[in-house]
Design a protein around this motif. Sequence first.
Motif, mmCIF file in Angstrom:
data_model
loop_
_atom_site.group_PDB
_atom_site.id
_atom_site.type_symbol
_atom_site.label_atom_id
_atom_site.label_comp_id
_atom_site.label_asym_id
_atom_site.label_seq_id
_atom_site.Cartn_x
_atom_site.Cartn_y
_atom_site.Cartn_z
ATOM 1 N N VAL A 1 0.835 -1.209 0.000
ATOM 2 C CA VAL A 1 0.000 0.000 0.000
ATOM 3 C C VAL A 1 0.868 1.255 0.000
ATOM 4 C CG1 VAL A 1 -1.619 1.359 1.381
ATOM 5 C CG2 VAL A 1 -1.990 -1.090 1.073
ATOM 6 N N VAL A 2 1.872 1.292 0.879
ATOM 7 C CA VAL A 2 2.742 2.470 0.968
ATOM 8 C C VAL A 2 3.516 2.653 -0.332
ATOM 9 C CG1 VAL A 2 4.708 3.494 2.179
ATOM 10 C CG2 VAL A 2 2.935 2.309 3.474
ATOM 11 N N ARG A 3 3.986 1.540 -0.880
ATOM 12 C CA ARG A 3 4.753 1.612 -2.128
ATOM 13 C C ARG A 3 3.892 2.134 -3.269
ATOM 14 N NH1 ARG A 3 8.027 -3.375 -5.052
ATOM 15 N NH2 ARG A 3 8.932 -2.133 -6.730
ATOM 16 N N PHE A 4 2.627 1.712 -3.288
ATOM 17 C CA PHE A 4 1.723 2.172 -4.345
ATOM 18 C C PHE A 4 1.598 3.695 -4.324
ATOM 19 C CE2 PHE A 4 -1.716 2.133 -7.304
ATOM 20 C CZ PHE A 4 -2.563 3.150 -6.901
ATOM 21 N N TRP A 5 1.326 4.248 -3.141
ATOM 22 C CA TRP A 5 1.135 5.704 -3.063
ATOM 23 C C TRP A 5 2.445 6.450 -3.242
ATOM 24 C CZ3 TRP A 5 -3.438 7.085 -4.016
ATOM 25 C CH2 TRP A 5 -4.539 6.354 -3.566
ATOM 26 N N THR B 1 -9.191 4.081 -6.895
ATOM 27 C CA THR B 1 -8.177 3.041 -6.786
ATOM 28 C C THR B 1 -8.608 1.949 -5.820
ATOM 29 O OG1 THR B 1 -5.903 2.568 -6.198
ATOM 30 C CG2 THR B 1 -6.966 4.325 -4.983
ATOM 31 N N LYS B 2 -8.067 0.773 -6.064
ATOM 32 C CA LYS B 2 -8.402 -0.346 -5.181
ATOM 33 C C LYS B 2 -7.581 -0.300 -3.900
ATOM 34 C CE LYS B 2 -5.081 -3.505 -7.355
ATOM 35 N NZ LYS B 2 -4.915 -4.774 -8.076
ATOM 36 N N TYR B 3 -6.611 0.594 -3.840
ATOM 37 C CA TYR B 3 -5.756 0.681 -2.664
ATOM 38 C C TYR B 3 -6.329 1.669 -1.662
ATOM 39 C CZ TYR B 3 -2.105 -2.020 -4.941
ATOM 40 O OH TYR B 3 -1.398 -3.014 -5.546
ATOM 41 N N SER B 4 -6.357 1.250 -0.400
ATOM 42 C CA SER B 4 -6.778 2.138 0.678
ATOM 43 C C SER B 4 -5.654 3.119 0.975
ATOM 44 C CB SER B 4 -7.090 1.305 1.923
ATOM 45 O OG SER B 4 -7.284 2.134 3.043
ATOM 46 N N LYS B 5 -5.973 4.175 1.731
ATOM 47 C CA LYS B 5 -4.970 5.159 2.112
ATOM 48 C C LYS B 5 -4.088 4.635 3.242
ATOM 49 C CE LYS B 5 -8.074 8.879 0.747
ATOM 50 N NZ LYS B 5 -8.878 10.044 1.185
ATOM 51 N N PHE B 6 -4.513 3.552 3.845
ATOM 52 C CA PHE B 6 -3.720 2.957 4.919
ATOM 53 C C PHE B 6 -3.861 1.441 4.875
ATOM 54 C CE2 PHE B 6 -7.934 3.879 6.660
ATOM 55 C CZ PHE B 6 -8.309 2.651 7.189
ATOM 56 N N ALA B 7 -2.929 0.770 5.542
ATOM 57 C CA ALA B 7 -3.001 -0.687 5.700
ATOM 58 C C ALA B 7 -3.233 -0.983 7.182
ATOM 59 C CB ALA B 7 -1.720 -1.340 5.221
ATOM 60 N N GLU B 8 -4.229 -1.790 7.469
ATOM 61 C CA GLU B 8 -4.549 -2.123 8.865
ATOM 62 C C GLU B 8 -3.898 -3.452 9.227
ATOM 63 O OE1 GLU B 8 -8.464 -1.149 11.089
ATOM 64 O OE2 GLU B 8 -8.683 -3.197 10.341
ATOM 65 N N LYS C 1 10.203 7.947 6.467
ATOM 66 C CA LYS C 1 10.375 8.675 5.207
ATOM 67 C C LYS C 1 9.159 8.500 4.308
ATOM 68 C CE LYS C 1 13.707 9.148 1.400
ATOM 69 N NZ LYS C 1 14.999 8.681 0.862
ATOM 70 N N TYR C 2 8.428 7.398 4.493
ATOM 71 C CA TYR C 2 7.320 7.085 3.605
ATOM 72 C C TYR C 2 5.970 6.981 4.317
ATOM 73 C CZ TYR C 2 11.405 5.624 0.958
ATOM 74 O OH TYR C 2 12.624 5.594 0.341
ATOM 75 N N ALA C 3 5.958 6.702 5.626
ATOM 76 C CA ALA C 3 4.697 6.363 6.271
ATOM 77 C C ALA C 3 4.627 6.866 7.707
ATOM 78 C CB ALA C 3 4.501 4.839 6.245
ATOM 79 N N VAL C 4 3.391 6.921 8.224
ATOM 80 C CA VAL C 4 3.123 7.234 9.631
ATOM 81 C C VAL C 4 2.119 6.208 10.148
ATOM 82 C CG1 VAL C 4 3.623 9.703 9.535
ATOM 83 C CG2 VAL C 4 1.361 8.889 8.888
ATOM 84 N N GLY C 5 2.047 6.075 11.447
ATOM 85 C CA GLY C 5 1.156 5.081 12.018
ATOM 86 C C GLY C 5 0.236 5.666 13.067
ATOM 87 N N ASP C 6 -0.940 5.019 13.242
ATOM 88 C CA ASP C 6 -1.836 5.357 14.353
ATOM 89 C C ASP C 6 -2.545 4.085 14.800
ATOM 90 O OD1 ASP C 6 -3.762 4.821 12.448
ATOM 91 O OD2 ASP C 6 -4.871 6.694 12.738
ATOM 92 N N SER C 7 -3.356 4.184 15.831
ATOM 93 C CA SER C 7 -4.123 3.044 16.343
ATOM 94 C C SER C 7 -5.603 3.368 16.269
ATOM 95 C CB SER C 7 -3.732 2.743 17.792
ATOM 96 O OG SER C 7 -2.381 2.347 17.868
ATOM 97 N N HIS C 8 -6.390 2.362 15.872
ATOM 98 C CA HIS C 8 -7.833 2.555 15.755
ATOM 99 C C HIS C 8 -8.527 1.230 16.064
ATOM 100 C CE1 HIS C 8 -11.597 4.264 14.344
ATOM 101 N NE2 HIS C 8 -11.787 3.179 13.600
ATOM 102 N N GLY C 9 -9.387 1.252 17.059
ATOM 103 C CA GLY C 9 -10.113 0.032 17.409
ATOM 104 C C GLY C 9 -9.204 -1.090 17.846
#
Length: 680
Positions: free
Chosen positions: A116-120, A132-139, A162-170
């Motif tokens: 997912v990150v590589r796609f964006w 696009t079939k790709y989500s903005k994030f990978a869970e 350099k490419y991504a950030v993370g968060d927590s949800h549910g």
Amino acid sequence: MAEAFDAIEERFGISEYLSDEPGFAAVLKARYSDFLVHETNRNGEIARLESLEAPKEPGDETGVVTESESKDSRKRKFPGDEIDEESSPPEEIWDVATEELAALVGEESAKNAVKVVRFWENNVEIEDEGETKYSKFAELPEVKEKERRKEIHQWIRNNFSKYAVGDSHGGKIRIWHKRFEKEMPTFGKFDRPGKARNERPKKQKWPDRPDFLQFVLYKENIDTGVATKDIAKRLKGRARLGYAGMKDKRGVTTQFCTLYRRRPEELLSFNKSRISGGGGSTYGSVSIIRVGNFKYVDEEITIGMLKGNRFDIVLRNVDVGRQILEAKLFLEKAAKAFQSNGFVNYFGMQRFGKAHDTHEVGIEILKGNFKGAIEIIMRVKADELPRTNVARQKWQQRFDALADDNIESQKNAEQECAEEVLKHMGRFMTCEVALLNCLKREPLNYRKAFNRIPKHTKSMFLHAVQSAVWNRVVSHRIKKLGKQVCKGDLVQLDETRNKDESKMAGRLGKLVKELSEEDVKSGSYSLNDVVIPLVGKNIEYPTNEINAEIEAVLKSWEIEKKHFGDLDSKELNLSGDYRKIICNPSDIEYQIVEYDDPLQPLIQTDLMKITKVQLKHPEADATKQKLTALVVGFTLPPSSYATVALRELMKRPTSSEYQRQLQLEGECEGKLGANATANT
């Protein structure tokens, strides 16, 4: 033997020399550190990297700030920050990330997240992201252990930031590409642990100093576009980065750059690497970026704001077919002829791309044939990875299996093929990636797909057409009319000369005059004054046979002058220009050097001087014959090519096809002959 390679250059009009002095064979760019380029700004200052430290800030009692004090420099370097382009291809970035993340969350989840990150990351221009079939994030799967969750977040911050950030949800961790950071529910909630964003002090006012941070960008084996893009990515927020011109990839180059309202400390992480560069060693293919010589200035640097470039070049295994003493006299004579005559100011082979086809793309664009232009860009190229060429072949055959010319069937076939081929396009294939990203969403819309190519690259295709025409016309001018001025020639005037004369204003305010019979007889002008137009809509053309030759070249490609003014895009404005036939290098220096090791460093780079790396001189081997090198230095004005200058000096082709046949030991051109014929 080298003559067999002349046909490659003659395709692009490169055929004439100014002096009759015989030439010699030598290897150019055997090491990328054999080709040093220092930019010279309009004030005559040469961009030399002399310091890697930040200057003392007002009120700072500690003196200079070094890279170790920079916050960014304490972060772990992510694979790919410095790329070994031969042994470590760009794909390794994602392979390493997948492997490291898999150790924390499992192979399948890691592959999906990195995908997912590589796609964006590779798809910069997305018109409708919802398609696009790709989500903005990978869970990621739920992780119950608090320490494991902490490890994952830490890995994202230290290794993948350099490419991504993370968060927590549910209760699950999500990995977002950085372009969507502001869409994260937690964005801006905390500036640092325990301190809410709304409690943060107001943004500090810019100090009382000039707005632009000027610095010297030093790079090895990486082009200016990629280097500046890497700098912008490393900085927080939007970076306004300016530079005067593009510098060669395969070389060691320095140039002035500016950043709007930035501090030196934000850049010091580029200086933290322990790699000292390839100039003082026998390894190569490492990409290096360093920054230094910081100061604040009032004026931003923009394209074209330079006086020229200083070149210092090593020509290895010089072979003139004579004994060493006689060879030195021969080289000195050749260098003096080069100094006194100058060279024909051709556009070099670099202008026409590695595949020698950029002008072909430009011709199709001028005709309005965007599909034809894209087919040329996407066709099979020599010297690419096999899997890349298989993908290109698949693109060429995308309609072969269709039973009819049904438009919907073609759209479906092209959409499916674009998605598949895109996976095999590398990091630096910006044209192909931009085209395919558009065509997988809007198949058959070739005009729109071409417009998705970055602006400077689109312009490059059209400039290649202008350059190819100019080269051919100049060769015709020298062959047919000689090296004397003729009636109808255009000459460039100084602003202060003959202000009452009839003049024609060209691009950037250049003033030209058409020579009369009286002007020719006066002896006031020489071939050094004569200019040939670069075809464009705001250009006046000479009235002698040069104009007819311009039209003949265009006709051979089934285009006319009017096509250069019919473009409907402001980005592709072709106003035209005037370019001098002769270029005279200045500050010419040369030194004849004897050496033993074929790859022995023979010239010291700026980084070597800063890090106190001296040139090593291995002990002489009495059993081996001494090798001879010519170290030559000269300064050229903007848009003139050092390789073309060396062509005049050496009387040898400049094409890579020729250079690949040369040997670093023994007879330099010993491999030529049958191989030469095969390459024409």
